[in-house]
Scaffold this active site. Structure first.
Site, short mmCIF file in Angstrom:
data_model
loop_
_atom_site.label_atom_id
_atom_site.label_comp_id
_atom_site.label_asym_id
_atom_site.label_seq_id
_atom_site.Cartn_x
_atom_site.Cartn_y
_atom_site.Cartn_z
N CYS A 162 -9.16 -8.40 12.50
CA CYS A 162 -9.97 -9.54 12.94
C CYS A 162 -11.42 -9.35 12.50
O CYS A 162 -11.83 -8.27 12.12
CB CYS A 162 -9.92 -9.66 14.46
SG CYS A 162 -8.27 -9.74 15.11
N ARG A 208 -11.14 -10.15 5.27
CA ARG A 208 -10.39 -9.30 6.21
C ARG A 208 -9.05 -9.91 6.58
O ARG A 208 -8.22 -9.28 7.22
CB ARG A 208 -11.22 -9.05 7.48
CG ARG A 208 -12.53 -8.33 7.24
CD ARG A 208 -13.43 -8.37 8.48
NE ARG A 208 -12.87 -7.64 9.58
CZ ARG A 208 -13.02 -6.30 9.75
NH1 ARG A 208 -13.71 -5.63 8.86
NH2 ARG A 208 -12.51 -5.69 10.78
N TRP A 265 -6.63 -11.91 13.13
CA TRP A 265 -5.47 -11.42 12.37
C TRP A 265 -4.47 -11.03 13.46
O TRP A 265 -4.65 -10.04 14.17
CB TRP A 265 -5.85 -10.22 11.51
CG TRP A 265 -4.67 -9.53 10.91
CD1 TRP A 265 -3.99 -8.46 11.43
CD2 TRP A 265 -4.01 -9.84 9.68
NE1 TRP A 265 -2.94 -8.11 10.62
CE2 TRP A 265 -2.93 -8.92 9.53
CE3 TRP A 265 -4.20 -10.79 8.70
CZ2 TRP A 265 -2.07 -8.94 8.45
CZ3 TRP A 265 -3.34 -10.80 7.60
CH2 TRP A 265 -2.29 -9.90 7.49
N ASN A 278 -11.63 -7.20 18.35
CA ASN A 278 -10.89 -6.74 17.18
C ASN A 278 -10.31 -5.38 17.56
O ASN A 278 -11.03 -4.47 17.94
CB ASN A 278 -11.81 -6.60 15.96
CG ASN A 278 -11.07 -5.94 14.79
OD1 ASN A 278 -9.86 -6.06 14.69
ND2 ASN A 278 -11.79 -5.22 13.95
N GLY A 279 -9.00 -5.25 17.47
CA GLY A 279 -8.38 -3.97 17.78
C GLY A 279 -7.03 -4.18 18.47
O GLY A 279 -6.48 -5.28 18.47
N GLU A 323 8.07 4.75 -6.12
CA GLU A 323 6.80 4.12 -5.73
C GLU A 323 5.67 4.59 -6.63
O GLU A 323 4.82 3.81 -7.03
CB GLU A 323 6.51 4.41 -4.26
CG GLU A 323 5.23 3.81 -3.72
CD GLU A 323 5.14 2.28 -3.87
OE1 GLU A 323 6.16 1.66 -4.21
OE2 GLU A 323 4.05 1.73 -3.69
N LYS A 335 3.31 2.00 -8.80
CA LYS A 335 1.85 2.02 -8.66
C LYS A 335 1.20 2.20 -10.03
O LYS A 335 0.24 1.54 -10.38
CB LYS A 335 1.43 3.15 -7.71
CG LYS A 335 1.72 2.88 -6.26
CD LYS A 335 0.74 1.92 -5.64
CE LYS A 335 1.15 0.53 -5.29
NZ LYS A 335 2.41 0.07 -5.00
N GLU A 380 1.94 -0.98 -12.45
CA GLU A 380 1.47 -2.33 -12.08
C GLU A 380 -0.04 -2.45 -12.14
O GLU A 380 -0.56 -3.56 -12.27
CB GLU A 380 1.99 -2.76 -10.71
CG GLU A 380 1.43 -2.03 -9.52
CD GLU A 380 1.90 -2.64 -8.20
OE1 GLU A 380 2.09 -3.86 -8.12
OE2 GLU A 380 2.11 -1.87 -7.25
N HIS A 411 21.30 12.51 -18.89
CA HIS A 411 22.34 11.54 -19.27
C HIS A 411 21.78 10.45 -20.17
O HIS A 411 22.26 9.32 -20.17
CB HIS A 411 22.96 10.94 -18.00
CG HIS A 411 23.67 11.95 -17.17
ND1 HIS A 411 24.91 12.46 -17.49
CD2 HIS A 411 23.27 12.62 -16.07
CE1 HIS A 411 25.26 13.37 -16.60
NE2 HIS A 411 24.30 13.49 -15.72
N LYS A 465 0.00 -11.30 -4.85
CA LYS A 465 0.15 -10.44 -3.69
C LYS A 465 1.47 -10.74 -2.97
O LYS A 465 2.12 -9.87 -2.45
CB LYS A 465 -1.01 -10.64 -2.71
CG LYS A 465 -0.97 -9.74 -1.48
CD LYS A 465 -0.96 -8.26 -1.84
CE LYS A 465 -0.81 -7.38 -0.63
NZ LYS A 465 -0.56 -5.97 -1.01
C1 AGP Z 1 3.73 -3.54 -4.58
O1 AGP Z 1 2.58 -2.79 -4.98
C2 AGP Z 1 3.82 -4.86 -5.27
N1 AGP Z 1 2.64 -5.60 -5.04
C3 AGP Z 1 5.11 -5.62 -4.99
O2 AGP Z 1 6.15 -4.85 -5.53
C4 AGP Z 1 5.46 -5.90 -3.50
O3 AGP Z 1 5.78 -4.71 -2.86
C5 AGP Z 1 6.69 -6.83 -3.49
O4 AGP Z 1 6.36 -8.04 -4.14
C6 AGP Z 1 7.20 -7.14 -2.06
O5 AGP Z 1 6.22 -7.85 -1.36
P1 AGP Z 1 6.42 -8.01 0.24
O6 AGP Z 1 6.38 -6.63 0.81
O7 AGP Z 1 5.27 -8.86 0.68
O8 AGP Z 1 7.74 -8.67 0.46
#
Ligand code: AGP
Length: 622
Positions: free
Chosen positions: A2, A27, A76, A112-113, A495, A499, A502, A518, A617
């Site tokens: 928030c 935020r 939030w 906020n919290g 992961e 990272k 992307e 393989h 996002k």
């Molecule tokens: C992760 O760094 C990416 N931005 C992407 O893979 C993300 O995790 C994926 O699109 C899933 O999004 P969500 O967790 O909002 O469902």
């Protein structure tokens, strides 16, 4: 998280508050509100859901809210869906409706919290005649201040300090009292709050950007401290109510840097917010030393009756599922499948009421994950959403919801939400083990303690960031990077690879270490970087020998392993150590160096770390 703003002075407060809230939009929020008092008149509360311009429209850019003292808030949601009634400010009176309009209440406040014990406090206050109109923990804390204010009749600072002693959790509070019409009272524990001062005016805000336009002279109020703001004067007090003196700081940041809390990018800020995200998420699931899933609606009987679990998600959320699979199966002996949501939705997987389908999603809006959830419900499975956004579509449509408390995540590349999801699934696995008897009471307690140690251990990993920054400068021109591991280490490799690719645009792949021979090992050439995740003690030796096979073909090796396992150092070119912890939870630590490596590599390549090309996002399209 928030956003909070406050102003008292000679100017009209509402336009200043709206401007401040606008500068806190980064935020993340789902609703907003103002409370303004014009001298001795009643305070007026106005709220709006959605974007801030709705609140601005409702108040004619603040002009319809006369008064020189006021507080504002962007919410939030953590407790209670995003709605008008749950939007702040909240009032101490037993009002009807959303608590908006001219309010008779003695106390009006924003927060906020997370108040962890708000449930028991709400019951106490109801026994004393209080009635509640919202689902928020904030209304509880505002009414608790009012309770002490009326009971002891000493004054606002006394009522606030008594409240601080009683509540558990985190808070940044801004409160107005009817008997003190041109003053604002603030209190802080763990949530950010700053106090600004200028000629004949005083300001408060969750973060610097909200007040930079008006003043650069600020007090950083400390934990368990109270501030009293009046036009041109700020007084501070400790928990005993004794006046204290805080140093006045001159802010040198520009507004953009301030939004990122002084970090260069939101991603780096969010990487550093992981200890808090993990701590807050775990604390929301542990009560009196035991895991309490009540808030999600999942019962122990349901866990006992499960025949299988299917985890479905996309991207990093799917990687969380890949890690959780190993943990749940190893701890509770329940068969777990992990399916990409974009694939799951076209599969004919057998499932029934004894199947728990877990949908993991930071945004709660990912189209493929939502489609997978709907299919699971059609097929009669029990569904649990693990999401970060309260009231999101996936959260609303699932049978049960387990919220992560990572706060809004701005960078496209997820970090703190990923870590919060990981600990949430770990907690679910531990509870399953206790319910199914595969963990003794002693082991159960130990596992919970181990999880509780993760935030501090993540913080220790972050202290090593300069070494990763140095190493990333050496790989900025790499063409191919391979991440390998076995078991949980493979899940973390997934992961780490995502990272890297992307945000640095370097091609990388994650491979189960045993799978290299393989076919993929044919891609290994001189100086190809191979990063081995080596935390699962019974499999390290095998993965190190896979890495040696790569080295014999010219590869450059980096290893991530736990403190004290020095055997790795002799086999690789660059070693990163992470603190020891129960090997089920070490993923939460091993992922951090990989996040930092991807981040610094992207920075070294001069790329847009927070908004990488081609990505969104939240992928709300198929
Ligand atoms: C992760 O760094 C990416 N931005 C992407 O893979 C993300 O995790 C994926 O699109 C899933 O999004 P969500 O967790 O909002 O469902």
């Amino acid at each position: 998280m928030c956003g909070i703003v406050g102003y008292t002075g000679e100017k009209q407060a509402a336009p200043i508050l709206l401007d401040g809230l606008k500068r806190l939009e980064y935020r993340g929020y789902d609703s907003a509100g103002l409370a303004v008092r014009d001298g001795r008149a009643l305070a007026e509360v106005v709220k709006a859901t959605g974007k801030l311009y709705h609140l601005a429209d409702k108040t004619d850019m603040g002009r319809s809210l006369p008064g020189t003292c006021g507080i504002g808030h962007t919410r939030w949601a953590t407790h209670g869906d995003p709605s008008l009634v749950n939007a702040h400010p909240h009032v101490s009176g037993n009002c009807s409706g959303s608590g908006s309009g001219k309010v008779e209440s003695d106390v009006v406040g924003v927060h906020n919290g997370i108040i962890e014990n708000y449930g028991e406090l709400k019951e106490k206050l109801m026994r004393h005649g209080y009635r509640f109109y919202s689902d928020t923990d904030t209304e509880v804390v505002v009414k608790l201040v009012d309770y002490y204010y009326k009971k002891y009749k000493i004054g606002p600072v006394d009522a606030i300090t008594r409240t601080m002693v009683r509540v558990r959790g985190s808070y940044a509070l801004a409160l107005m009292f009817k008997d003190y019409p041109d003053e604002i009272f603030a209190a802080r524990k763990d949530s950010p709050l700053i106090i600004g001062t200028a000629e004949n005016a005083a300001f408060l805000a969750s973060d610097v950007p909200a007040i930079l336009k008006y003043t650069r002279s600020v007090y950083y109020i400390g934990n368990l401290q109270v501030a009293r703001l009046s036009p041109g004067s700020v007084k501070c007090y400790d928990l005993n109510g004794d006046e204290i003196t805080l140093p006045l700081t001159e802010i040198t940041w520009d507004a953009e840097a301030a939004e990122k809390g002084g970090y260069e990018h939101f991603m780096l800020k969010e990487i550093h917010e992981q200890p808090a995200a993990v701590r807050d998420t775990l604390n929301s699931l542990v009560r009196n030393g035991k895991i309490d899933l009540t808030s999600s609606g999942i019962t122990d009987d349901m866990l006992l009756s499960l025949s299988q679990i299917i985890i479905t998600a996309c991207g990093s959320a799917w990687h969380v599922g890949m890690a959780a699979q190993y943990v749940i199966e190893d701890m509770a002996g329940v068969p777990v499948r992990v399916e990409l949501a974009s694939e799951f939705r076209y599969r004919s997987l057998p499932m029934d009421r004894s199947t728990l389908v877990i949908v993991i999603s930071q945004s709660g809006e990912t189209a493929d994950s939502l489609a997978a959830l709907r299919l699971a419900k059609e097929k009669g499975a029990e569904t649990l959403a693990v999401v970060n956004v309260v009231g999101s579509t996936i959260a609303r449509e699932a049978d049960h919801v387990l919220y992560t408390l990572a706060g809004p995540e701005i960078a496209v590349a997820t970090t703190k939400a990923y870590s919060a999801q990981l600990i949430a699934l770990d907690a679910l696995a531990v509870q399953m083990a206790m319910v199914k008897g595969t963990a003794s009471a002693e082991q159960y307690g130990h596992l919970i303690e181990e999880m509780a140690s993760i935030p501090e251990k993540i913080a220790r990993v972050l202290e090593d960031k300069e070494r990763l920054q140095w190493f990333s400068s050496k790989i900025a021109n790499a063409h191919d990077i391979f991440f390998i591991g076995r078991g949980l280490d493979y899940a973390i490799s997934l992961e780490g690879s995502l990272k890297m690719k992307e945000i640095s645009y370097i091609h990388s792949e994650a491979y189960a270490a045993g799978e290299l021979k393989h076919g993929t090992i044919s891609l290994i050439e001189k100086n190809t970087l191979v990063i081995g995740v080596l935390t699962q003690s019974r499999m390290i030796e095998k993965t190190v020998s896979n890495m040696a096979e790569c080295k014999s073909r010219g590869a450059y090796l980096m290893g991530i392993t736990t403190n004290g396992d020095f055997s790795v150092e002799d086999s690789v070119n660059f070693t990163v150590y992470i603190p020891r912890t129960d090997e089920h939870f070490v993923s939460s630590l091993a992922v951090v160096p990989l996040q930092l490596l991807g981040y610094y590599t992207s920075v070294n390549r001069g790329l847009d770390v927070d908004k990488p090309r081609n990505l969104a996002k939240s992928v709300t399209v198929e």
